[in-house]
Structure formats: C-alpha cells, structure tokens
Scaffold this motif. Sequence first.
Motif, short mmCIF file in Angstrom:
data_model
loop_
_atom_site.label_atom_id
_atom_site.label_comp_id
_atom_site.label_asym_id
_atom_site.label_seq_id
_atom_site.Cartn_x
_atom_site.Cartn_y
_atom_site.Cartn_z
N ARG A 1 105.27 -70.38 156.14
CA ARG A 1 104.02 -71.14 156.05
C ARG A 1 103.04 -70.68 157.12
O ARG A 1 103.44 -70.20 158.18
CB ARG A 1 104.29 -72.65 156.20
CG ARG A 1 105.11 -73.23 155.05
CD ARG A 1 105.35 -74.71 155.22
NE ARG A 1 106.16 -75.26 154.15
CZ ARG A 1 105.69 -75.75 153.00
NH1 ARG A 1 104.38 -75.72 152.78
NH2 ARG A 1 106.49 -76.24 152.08
N ILE A 2 101.75 -70.84 156.85
CA ILE A 2 100.73 -70.45 157.82
C ILE A 2 100.79 -71.38 159.02
O ILE A 2 100.86 -72.61 158.87
CB ILE A 2 99.34 -70.48 157.16
CG1 ILE A 2 99.23 -69.34 156.15
CG2 ILE A 2 98.23 -70.38 158.20
CD1 ILE A 2 97.95 -69.32 155.37
N LEU B 1 102.52 -77.53 145.21
CA LEU B 1 101.38 -76.65 145.40
C LEU B 1 100.63 -77.09 146.65
O LEU B 1 100.17 -78.23 146.74
CB LEU B 1 100.45 -76.68 144.19
CG LEU B 1 99.26 -75.72 144.24
CD1 LEU B 1 99.74 -74.28 144.21
CD2 LEU B 1 98.29 -75.99 143.09
N THR B 2 100.50 -76.18 147.61
CA THR B 2 99.87 -76.47 148.89
C THR B 2 98.66 -75.59 149.09
O THR B 2 98.70 -74.38 148.81
CB THR B 2 100.86 -76.22 150.05
OG1 THR B 2 102.05 -76.97 149.82
CG2 THR B 2 100.25 -76.62 151.38
N ARG C 1 99.78 -71.96 147.95
CA ARG C 1 101.19 -71.59 148.01
C ARG C 1 101.94 -72.45 147.01
O ARG C 1 101.95 -73.68 147.12
CB ARG C 1 101.75 -71.81 149.42
CG ARG C 1 103.26 -71.58 149.55
CD ARG C 1 103.73 -72.04 150.93
NE ARG C 1 105.15 -71.79 151.15
CZ ARG C 1 106.12 -72.63 150.80
NH1 ARG C 1 105.83 -73.78 150.18
NH2 ARG C 1 107.38 -72.34 151.05
N LEU C 2 102.57 -71.82 146.02
CA LEU C 2 103.32 -72.55 145.00
C LEU C 2 104.80 -72.31 145.18
O LEU C 2 105.26 -71.16 145.26
CB LEU C 2 102.90 -72.07 143.60
CG LEU C 2 103.76 -72.59 142.43
CD1 LEU C 2 103.57 -74.09 142.24
CD2 LEU C 2 103.43 -71.82 141.14
N ASP C 3 105.56 -73.37 145.25
CA ASP C 3 107.02 -73.30 145.21
C ASP C 3 107.41 -73.50 143.75
O ASP C 3 107.33 -74.62 143.23
CB ASP C 3 107.64 -74.38 146.08
CG ASP C 3 109.16 -74.29 146.14
OD1 ASP C 3 109.76 -73.79 145.16
OD2 ASP C 3 109.75 -74.73 147.13
N SER D 1 98.38 -74.92 136.97
CA SER D 1 97.00 -74.94 136.48
C SER D 1 96.15 -76.00 137.16
O SER D 1 94.92 -76.02 136.97
CB SER D 1 96.97 -75.18 134.96
OG SER D 1 97.59 -76.42 134.64
N HIS D 2 96.77 -76.89 137.95
CA HIS D 2 96.03 -77.99 138.58
C HIS D 2 96.45 -78.16 140.04
O HIS D 2 97.58 -77.83 140.42
CB HIS D 2 96.28 -79.31 137.84
CG HIS D 2 95.67 -79.39 136.48
ND1 HIS D 2 96.15 -78.67 135.41
CD2 HIS D 2 94.60 -80.11 136.02
CE1 HIS D 2 95.42 -78.95 134.33
NE2 HIS D 2 94.48 -79.81 134.68
N TRP D 3 95.53 -78.67 140.82
CA TRP D 3 95.82 -79.05 142.21
C TRP D 3 95.27 -80.45 142.41
O TRP D 3 94.10 -80.73 142.18
CB TRP D 3 95.17 -78.08 143.19
CG TRP D 3 95.44 -78.42 144.63
CD1 TRP D 3 96.65 -78.45 145.25
CD2 TRP D 3 94.47 -78.79 145.61
NE1 TRP D 3 96.50 -78.81 146.58
CE2 TRP D 3 95.17 -79.02 146.83
CE3 TRP D 3 93.08 -78.94 145.61
CZ2 TRP D 3 94.53 -79.41 148.00
CZ3 TRP D 3 92.44 -79.32 146.78
CH2 TRP D 3 93.16 -79.55 147.94
N GLU D 4 96.15 -81.36 142.80
CA GLU D 4 95.80 -82.76 143.02
C GLU D 4 95.07 -83.35 141.80
O GLU D 4 94.09 -84.08 141.92
CB GLU D 4 94.96 -82.92 144.28
CG GLU D 4 95.72 -82.54 145.55
CD GLU D 4 94.95 -82.82 146.83
OE1 GLU D 4 93.70 -83.02 146.74
OE2 GLU D 4 95.57 -82.84 147.91
#
Length: 304
Positions: free
Chosen positions: A215-216, A167-168, A159-161, A109-112
């Motif tokens: 990965r990209i 989370l990237t 991208r979530l592992d 639900s969050h990034w950084e």
Amino acid sequence: MTETYIVHDDRFRSLIIGHAKLEKLWTGGRWVEGPVHVPAAKSVLWSDIPNDRLMRFDECDGSVSVFEGPCGYHNGHTLDAQGRVVACEHGGRSVSRLDHDGVWRSLVSHWEGKRLNSPNDVVVKRDGTVWFSDPTYGIDSHYEGHRAPSEIGASNVYRLDPVSGELTAAVTDMLKPNGLCFSPDESILYVSETGRTHDASCEPVIRSYPLQDGRIVGKGQVFAKSPNGFFDGFRSDANGNIWASNADAVCVYAPDGTHIGSIPVEEMVSNLCFGGPKRNRLYITAQTSLYAIYVNAHGGGWRE
C-alpha cells in the motif's frame, strides 16, 4: 533522416543496440494505445480506441489482424500472474479480464456506489491486486467512448483486491492520472500526470509513490518533468529504468530520475511494452501506428 537514438547520458549507451533501427510494423489506426505482450500467444495486443477495436500482431509471421471489435473502447492492458489479459474499458467504464475460457468478465465498475470515469491504464502486482488510473478521457467526448458527466467528480488511481472485492482510492492528489507502473521490487508506484489537458497550469510529470506492505505509505514526489508535451504510458525494465512515452519520442530515465536518452518516433507516442521471446523488443504505439525496436534491456516481469 531521423536519428535512431539521442544520448543524454552515457548510461543510455548500455541500453541500446547501435545498429538496431525503429521499425513500423503496422499503420491504419486513429489513436492506438495500451500494448501488451502475451507470451503464450506469441503476440502483442493493442487498442485502436476511436475505431473501437483490439488489434493483434503475430510475432511468428508479422501479420496484423483484428482480435476483437467492437471491444468497449479498450485503452490500457496488462497481464496477471496467470497470463490473463486485464483491460481498461472506456465504454464499459470498468476494468475487465479475459479469462481462459475466452470470456471477458468485469472486475470492477463502481467506487462507493458511483460509476468509474473511464479506466485508462492498469498494472497487476505480484500479490494479485489490480492498480488502475481513472481519468475522464473516455467520457469527455464521443471520440474515445461515450460522453457523460463524472459521477465521482475526481480522477484517482485505485487499488482493487480481486479476492475480497475491496476497492481503495490509492492516489487522490492528481488532476488526471494516466500511465502507471511499479519498480521491479514493487517498492515504488510511478504515475504520470496529464492534467494539462484540462488545466494549463498543471505540470506534466511522472510522480513516484513509496509503498510498504502493498500500500502507498507516502506522498508522491516528482520523479521526472516532461521535456516536451506529456508523459502518457510507460514501463520499467528489469533494472528499474523507466521507458516513457513523451510527445514524439520514447524518453528513458535512470532510477535516479535522470533523463539519459531518447528514441525519436515520427508520430505522437502513447504507450509501449517489452515483448519478444527474450523480452528485449520494445513495442511502441504512436497515434496511428505500431512500431518496434530491439534494445539491450528487458521487461521487468510478466506484467511488463
């Protein structure tokens, strides 16, 4: 009478069944989205976002019912390798999963440290990583979620592992990334750009991003330019053809990016998925209704 098919390239003829017609299976939504075929339940689930409900079509008897409501303003859905439904929640501003015990659990639900905008569409790779787009449509108004400012200040693909929780931000060069899918061999990630809703100069396209080791690894290239309106959700078939929602049609693109044909629909198309026992029935969500048509193509795998 509306044509069933429009052929632009002879390659399209091998993907269609001449006497198969588009069927309207249900109507009564406000803006329907996010169809996913659930083989174990012999059903298709899809979102009716403004009505805050998740709908279910039973492939055995053709009945339609409310699967869950309220549901947190779900948008896109997919399956993981265990057959669990993974959902994008506008209301919860999160990506969640319906576990086998029947409980929805948030995956991210969050990034950084900042809340996500409103996850829109999602796909799961064979390695278990969860990829999702995060534009602001669910927080732009109260119609498809809860109006709020963006804490991140950008719209990305992530991208979530799920094992490590890492989370990237995988795609950061789009204004409003929307639909997404992988090529059958997972060497390419396709993402649609719908940023024209917020900036008239933003070109509506599908872009392709090369991947290596999951990965990209390169810049996105324009795969297809929209012939009319926007690309929204889309899927790849087993041979790498892209079946994309586009205004009032499903537009089909060969792997080289050629627009080879279209299936007209009487409403604005939002998304689609392959289903049925042989994965050759194309389910289409379009504005207020659920449609389906049998085609001579098959979904690319469990996630499509």
